[in-house]
Design an enzyme around this catalytic site. Structure first.
Site, PDB file in Angstrom:
ATOM      1  CE  LYS A   1      -6.289  -8.239  -1.574  1.00 31.83           C
ATOM      2  NZ  LYS A   1      -7.152  -8.133  -0.444  1.00 31.83           N
TER       3      LYS A   1
ATOM      4  CE  LYS B   1      -4.341  -1.821   1.660  1.00 24.21           C
ATOM      5  NZ  LYS B   1      -5.511  -1.729   2.510  1.00 24.21           N
TER       6      LYS B   1
ATOM      7  CE  LYS C   1     -12.494  -3.110   0.584  1.00 22.91           C
ATOM      8  NZ  LYS C   1     -13.440  -3.250   1.636  1.00 22.91           N
TER       9      LYS C   1
END
Ligand code: ATP
Ligand code: LTN
Length: 331
Positions: A193, A111, A196
């Site tokens: 994966k 992230k 969202k």
């Protein structure tokens, strides 16, 4: 009765990966465990969020929990920020967590790479807040997808460290990661994966997608070379589609394989789109039918129950560490 705790972030839209990897298992486990399901809005703000959208998504996620089948009569549903003990315990555990172990967290590395200019201290501290969530409820089992494994190991480590240094205070939890569905892959890139936060929304089927969107996404789904419809690691795209099919219909893989024997990928994709649309229809009707007052009542009840348990654990942790204040009268 033993406890489970889990949560999801009210960011973006909940997708099939979230459902098949986590929420679906919460629904079955709630009958065997005393269950706590949290909407983790404090985790959400580790990445910048629009305040209005965050508030809406928080309530939408509570509706989604109810519509997938979390029963508020037997499970506790609550919003993380309604229980201040989560943030308080995070401070305590921050003082035991080591920079080096947080630096190793792959989710943080991924992230922070995505937004390298603007990495908050909160994003770095994300696993400590998650450990607090879990440990406040003396949780036995944490049902999550595969991507949360490392955070669970960290939670176990920090609980063990606290217990060793200050006496037995926290139950050391176990992860519950399903054998099938723990890592649903993106339809547009089966090496990643389903997520969202993925920039490419076509790979991600949302629980609130309308039939057109579902059809379009499955139609465009990437497939493997060859033509055979077989569950096999060398065919990651088809294996992912078959996994979704298996979980949504409850049919065994061999049965699905023989049903599609000799047929093309297009047929599998169309059929899977139909199955998904039929699965989502009653769920989406349910979401729409949950009134604001009903939801408020459930979240208030959840808040009270959660505060009570979290308050006891936090008080024990403070006492174990010698943190005393004006309210402590005995010398
Ligand atoms: P995303 O990457 O989509 O933003 P997240 O992990 O940040 O997902 P959460 O809403 O907090 O999103 O996750 C809720 C649950 O869904 C977690 O238990 C997580 O492990 C699980 N999960 C997320 N993505 C998948 C996936 N692709 N397959 C299976 N489980 C998943
Ligand atoms: N990090 C989790 C969400 C989460 C969670 C938790 C899951 C926050 N606190 C406690 C289980 C238990 C994620 O899925 N992204």
């Amino acid at each position: 009765m033993k406890r489970i705790f889990s949560g999801a972030q009210p960011t973006g839209n909940i997708h099939l990966g979230n459902y098949l990897g986590a929420l679906r298992n919460w629904v079955t486990l709630q009958h065997e465990y005393e269950s706590f399901f949290c909407i983790v809005n404090l985790h959400a703000i580790t990445i910048p969020q629009d305040p209005k959208v965050l508030a809406e998504k928080t309530r939408e996620l509570a509706r989604i929990y109810l519509a997938v089948g979390i029963d508020p009569e037997i499970s506790t549903i609550f919003v993380q920020s309604d229980v201040p003990q989560h943030a308080e315990l995070t401070w305590i555990l921050n003082c035991l967590a080591r920079m080096s172990e947080l630096e190793r967290m792959t989710q943080f590395k991924d992230k922070s790479r995505k937004q390298s200019e603007n990495v908050s201290a909160g994003l770095f501290d994300y696993p400590v807040l998650m450990a607090s969530d879990i440990l406040l409820y003396q949780t036995e089992l944490v049902p999550v997808g595969d991507d949360q494994k490392q955070h669970l190991e960290f939670t176990r480590d920090i609980a063990t460290r606290f217990n060793r240094d200050f006496g037995d205070t926290f139950r050391v939890p176990e992860p519950y990661i399903p054998k099938v569905g723990a890592r649903i892959m993106s339809l547009s890139d089966p090496t990643k994966k389903m997520s969202k936060s993925d920039d490419d929304a076509t790979g991600c089927v949302m629980l609130l997608d309308d039939p057109d969107a579902v059809n379009r996404k499955f139609k465009r789904a990437v497939t493997d070379s060859g033509t055979e419809i077989k569950f096999d690691n060398s065919r990651p795209a088809i294996t992912n589609l078959l996994t979704i099919y298996q979980l949504l219909t409850g049919q065994p893989i061999v049965e699905i394989e023989s049903r599609f024997a000799g047929r093309g990928y297009a047929q599998l994709k169309q059929n899977l789109a139909d199955v998904t649309v039929e699965f989502l229809r009653p769920f989406q009707d349910q979401v729409k039918g949950i009134g604001a007052e009903h939801l408020n009542r459930i979240l208030r009840q959840g808040r009270e129950k959660a505060r009570q348990i979290a308050g006891t654990t936090l008080a024990n942790a403070y006492a174990a560490m010698g943190i005393v204040g004006a309210s402590t009268t005995d010398e």
